[in-house]
Enzyme design. Structure first.
Site, mmCIF file in Angstrom:
data_model
loop_
_atom_site.group_PDB
_atom_site.id
_atom_site.type_symbol
_atom_site.label_atom_id
_atom_site.label_comp_id
_atom_site.label_asym_id
_atom_site.label_seq_id
_atom_site.Cartn_x
_atom_site.Cartn_y
_atom_site.Cartn_z
ATOM 1 N N ASP A 1 18.983 56.750 34.803
ATOM 2 C CA ASP A 1 19.409 55.898 35.924
ATOM 3 C C ASP A 1 20.802 56.352 36.339
ATOM 4 O O ASP A 1 21.652 56.606 35.484
ATOM 5 C CB ASP A 1 19.414 54.416 35.482
ATOM 6 C CG ASP A 1 19.417 53.454 36.664
ATOM 7 O OD1 ASP A 1 20.309 53.577 37.527
ATOM 8 O OD2 ASP A 1 18.543 52.581 36.714
ATOM 9 N N ASN B 1 22.420 51.152 41.631
ATOM 10 C CA ASN B 1 22.168 49.730 41.882
ATOM 11 C C ASN B 1 21.945 48.983 40.567
ATOM 12 O O ASN B 1 21.083 48.105 40.468
ATOM 13 C CB ASN B 1 20.951 49.563 42.806
ATOM 14 C CG ASN B 1 20.870 48.163 43.380
ATOM 15 O OD1 ASN B 1 21.896 47.527 43.620
ATOM 16 N ND2 ASN B 1 19.653 47.659 43.587
ATOM 17 N N GLY C 1 14.770 54.557 42.892
ATOM 18 C CA GLY C 1 14.624 54.665 44.334
ATOM 19 C C GLY C 1 15.537 53.680 45.026
ATOM 20 O O GLY C 1 16.079 52.776 44.385
ATOM 21 N N SER D 1 4.465 50.196 47.081
ATOM 22 C CA SER D 1 4.729 48.895 47.685
ATOM 23 C C SER D 1 3.585 48.492 48.604
ATOM 24 O O SER D 1 2.943 49.349 49.232
ATOM 25 C CB SER D 1 6.029 49.010 48.484
ATOM 26 O OG SER D 1 6.101 48.008 49.451
ATOM 27 N N TYR E 1 12.012 53.196 54.543
ATOM 28 C CA TYR E 1 11.757 52.857 53.137
ATOM 29 C C TYR E 1 10.254 52.851 52.863
ATOM 30 O O TYR E 1 9.767 53.497 51.928
ATOM 31 C CB TYR E 1 12.372 51.487 52.785
ATOM 32 C CG TYR E 1 11.783 50.919 51.519
ATOM 33 C CD1 TYR E 1 12.107 51.487 50.282
ATOM 34 C CD2 TYR E 1 10.846 49.884 51.556
ATOM 35 C CE1 TYR E 1 11.519 51.014 49.116
ATOM 36 C CE2 TYR E 1 10.263 49.406 50.399
ATOM 37 C CZ TYR E 1 10.600 49.972 49.179
ATOM 38 O OH TYR E 1 10.012 49.519 48.029
ATOM 39 N N LYS F 1 7.542 55.436 50.606
ATOM 40 C CA LYS F 1 6.513 55.087 49.606
ATOM 41 C C LYS F 1 5.171 55.694 50.012
ATOM 42 O O LYS F 1 4.442 56.269 49.197
ATOM 43 C CB LYS F 1 6.384 53.556 49.490
ATOM 44 C CG LYS F 1 7.617 52.876 48.927
ATOM 45 C CD LYS F 1 7.836 53.289 47.484
ATOM 46 C CE LYS F 1 9.134 52.787 46.928
ATOM 47 N NZ LYS F 1 9.481 53.356 45.631
HETATM 48 P P1 NAD Z 1 16.461 48.437 41.760
HETATM 49 O O1 NAD Z 1 17.355 48.929 42.834
HETATM 50 O O2 NAD Z 1 16.851 47.198 41.051
HETATM 51 O O3 NAD Z 1 16.211 49.573 40.675
HETATM 52 C C1 NAD Z 1 16.152 50.931 41.015
HETATM 53 C C2 NAD Z 1 17.004 51.683 39.995
HETATM 54 O O4 NAD Z 1 16.941 53.070 40.304
HETATM 55 C C3 NAD Z 1 18.484 51.284 40.050
HETATM 56 O O5 NAD Z 1 18.932 50.990 38.734
HETATM 57 C C4 NAD Z 1 19.181 52.516 40.638
HETATM 58 O O6 NAD Z 1 20.498 52.646 40.100
HETATM 59 C C5 NAD Z 1 18.251 53.632 40.200
HETATM 60 N N1 NAD Z 1 18.249 54.814 41.080
HETATM 61 C C6 NAD Z 1 18.129 54.868 42.428
HETATM 62 N N2 NAD Z 1 18.122 56.138 42.841
HETATM 63 C C7 NAD Z 1 18.242 56.922 41.737
HETATM 64 C C8 NAD Z 1 18.295 58.319 41.511
HETATM 65 N N3 NAD Z 1 18.256 59.187 42.514
HETATM 66 N N4 NAD Z 1 18.383 58.767 40.236
HETATM 67 C C9 NAD Z 1 18.449 57.905 39.200
HETATM 68 N N5 NAD Z 1 18.417 56.563 39.352
HETATM 69 C C10 NAD Z 1 18.315 56.082 40.610
HETATM 70 O O7 NAD Z 1 15.009 48.275 42.407
HETATM 71 P P2 NAD Z 1 13.740 47.503 41.829
HETATM 72 O O8 NAD Z 1 13.572 46.250 42.603
HETATM 73 O O9 NAD Z 1 13.781 47.461 40.356
HETATM 74 O O10 NAD Z 1 12.594 48.488 42.315
HETATM 75 C C11 NAD Z 1 12.077 49.516 41.471
HETATM 76 C C12 NAD Z 1 11.113 50.343 42.264
HETATM 77 O O11 NAD Z 1 10.072 49.509 42.774
HETATM 78 C C13 NAD Z 1 11.757 51.027 43.476
HETATM 79 O O12 NAD Z 1 11.191 52.314 43.632
HETATM 80 C C14 NAD Z 1 11.344 50.128 44.623
HETATM 81 O O13 NAD Z 1 11.293 50.802 45.836
HETATM 82 C C15 NAD Z 1 9.966 49.667 44.171
HETATM 83 N N6 NAD Z 1 9.552 48.391 44.771
HETATM 84 C C16 NAD Z 1 10.398 47.322 44.665
HETATM 85 C C17 NAD Z 1 10.032 46.107 45.260
HETATM 86 C C18 NAD Z 1 10.957 44.925 45.201
HETATM 87 O O14 NAD Z 1 10.790 44.003 46.013
HETATM 88 N N7 NAD Z 1 11.904 44.853 44.286
HETATM 89 C C19 NAD Z 1 8.800 46.001 45.938
HETATM 90 C C20 NAD Z 1 7.970 47.125 46.004
HETATM 91 C C21 NAD Z 1 8.355 48.320 45.402
#
Ligand code: NAD
Ligand code: UDP
Length: 341
Positions: free
Chosen positions: A31, A35, A83, A125, A150, A154
């Protein structure tokens, strides 16, 4: 199994890491803390008594990902959460979003393939369905027009994974399409953290409940729904995390041949924005002042999942209800705020 979890300190990643550790899997987190924070690692330890191996850096850093393999030996599987996820940000900075979500994923996949780590779970998603003609949406529902970079990131990544599988059938790929994750771990030590105004409904409601915002703005009250407000399939993040454990079963099953599989992760039920507000007020004994305002551009009226496939094939279904989601979202936010004072 030994599992590489990208984005493992984020919201959904950290909950999944907890479930993995509690099932005695060996976890390596990558990570870049864009974020998230290191503090989450300590919180994971507090819940599980275990500290996963952690690498701080970018999944698009080929040398770093290769170093993870060199230092850890054979890794059985990668769960790919890393992401960027904020829709408005992606409209302002599409190149940044495509670069992080797609280019970095390509680098990650290249190194995984080179190291024979071809069991892959991808966080997709429900937004890839766009504005589907019918609900509930099943995995057979055609993907639709996405309304922002975004969601396209996906949708494109799903296609890339499909093409990769078609080109090399030793890849075993599971695409999980999340609906609307909310809630927090029952310990209230980990949950969804927002530094600024949250774009999503539940974190915004919790900030109103905690007095950080004056009121909730409900975007649209003239949708063709039971009370005029938007309907979504909210799913507790712990249920969602357990969906990943169920998906791992695909890689474990004796004689199961590699495949490209897609599953919806939702509850199968839709709840309106007003229903969420009312449930939140009731279970937490708080008042959520709100104003009904214009629809948010590009929002769809109704989205909820057909969850038959994931139940029939993986035996997974959600167990926590809307009350649990509202209670855990609120208690986590409240306790987290107090813990960082
Ligand atoms: P989040 O932002 O809390 O977690 C994502 C983590 O990835 C963060 O800790 C960030 O620091 C890390 N990160 C981002 N880019 C990076 C990179 N290039 N290299 C290394 N680390 C990196 O998001 P989340 O809510 O836990 O979502 C996780 C995944 O699920 C994401 O891919 C998101 O798009 C997908 N998703 C989330 C939701 C939602 O509503 N939360 C819904 C559908 C899909
Ligand atoms: N919503 C709202 N006020 C907010 C945030 C969201 O009324 O401050 C509504 C939004 O219009 C939608 C529902 O809540 O109908 C879920 O929105 P969210 O952004 O959480 O998820 P998504 O729309 O991406 O499914």
């Amino acid at each position: 199994m030994k599992i590489l979890v990208t984005g493992g300190l984020g919201y959904i990643g950290s909950h999944t890491v907890v479930e993995l550790l509690q099932k005695d899997h060996e976890v390596i987190i990558l990570d870049n803390l864009y974020n998230s924070s290191l503090d989450i690692l300590a919180r994971i330890h507090k819940i599980t008594g275990k500290t996963p191996n952690f690498y701080q850096g970018n999944m698009g850093d080929e040398a770093l990902v290769q170093r993870i393999f060199s230092e850890n030996g054979k890794i059985d599987c990668c769960i790919h959460f890393a992401g960027l996820k904020v829709i408005n940000e992606s409209l302002e900075n599409p190149l940044g979003y495509y670069s992080n979500n797609i280019s970095c994923t390509l680098t990650l996949l290249k190194v995984l393939g080179k190291n024979n780590c071809r069991n892959f779970i991808f966080s997709s998603s429900a937004s890839v369905y766009g504005d589907a003609a019918h609900v509930p949406v099943s995995e057979e529902t055609p993907k639709g027009e996405c309304s922002n970079p975004y969601a396209w990131s996906k949708s494109f990544t799903e296609q890339i994974l499909y093409d990769l599988y078609q080109s090399d059938k030793t890849w075993n790929i599971v695409v999980l399409r999340y609906f609307n994750p909310v809630g927090a771990h029952a310990s209230h030590l980990i949950g969804e953290i927002h530094q600024s105004a949250p774009p999503n409904l539940m974190p915004y409601i919790t900030q109103v409940a905690l007095g950080q915002r004056e009121k909730l703005f409900i975007f649209g009250s003239d949708y063709p729904t039971r009370d005029g407000t938007g309907v979504r399939d909210f799913i507790h993040v712990v249920d969602l995390a357990k969906g990943h454990i169920a998906a791992l079963g695909v890689f474990n099953t004796q004689n199961a041949s590699p495949a490209y599989r897609i599953y919806n992760l939702g509850t199968g039920e839709g709840h309106s924005v007003l229903e969420i507000v009312q449930t939140f007020e009731r279970v937490n004994s708080v008042k959520i002042p709100y104003a009904l305002v214009e629809r948010r551009p590009a929002d769809i009226a109704v989205s909820f999942a057909d969850v038959n496939k994931v139940y029939n094939e993986l035996g997974w279904k959600s167990t926590l209800n809307l009350e649990d989601m509202c209670r855990d979202s609120y208690l986590f936010a409240k306790e987290y705020l107090e813990s960082i004072k």
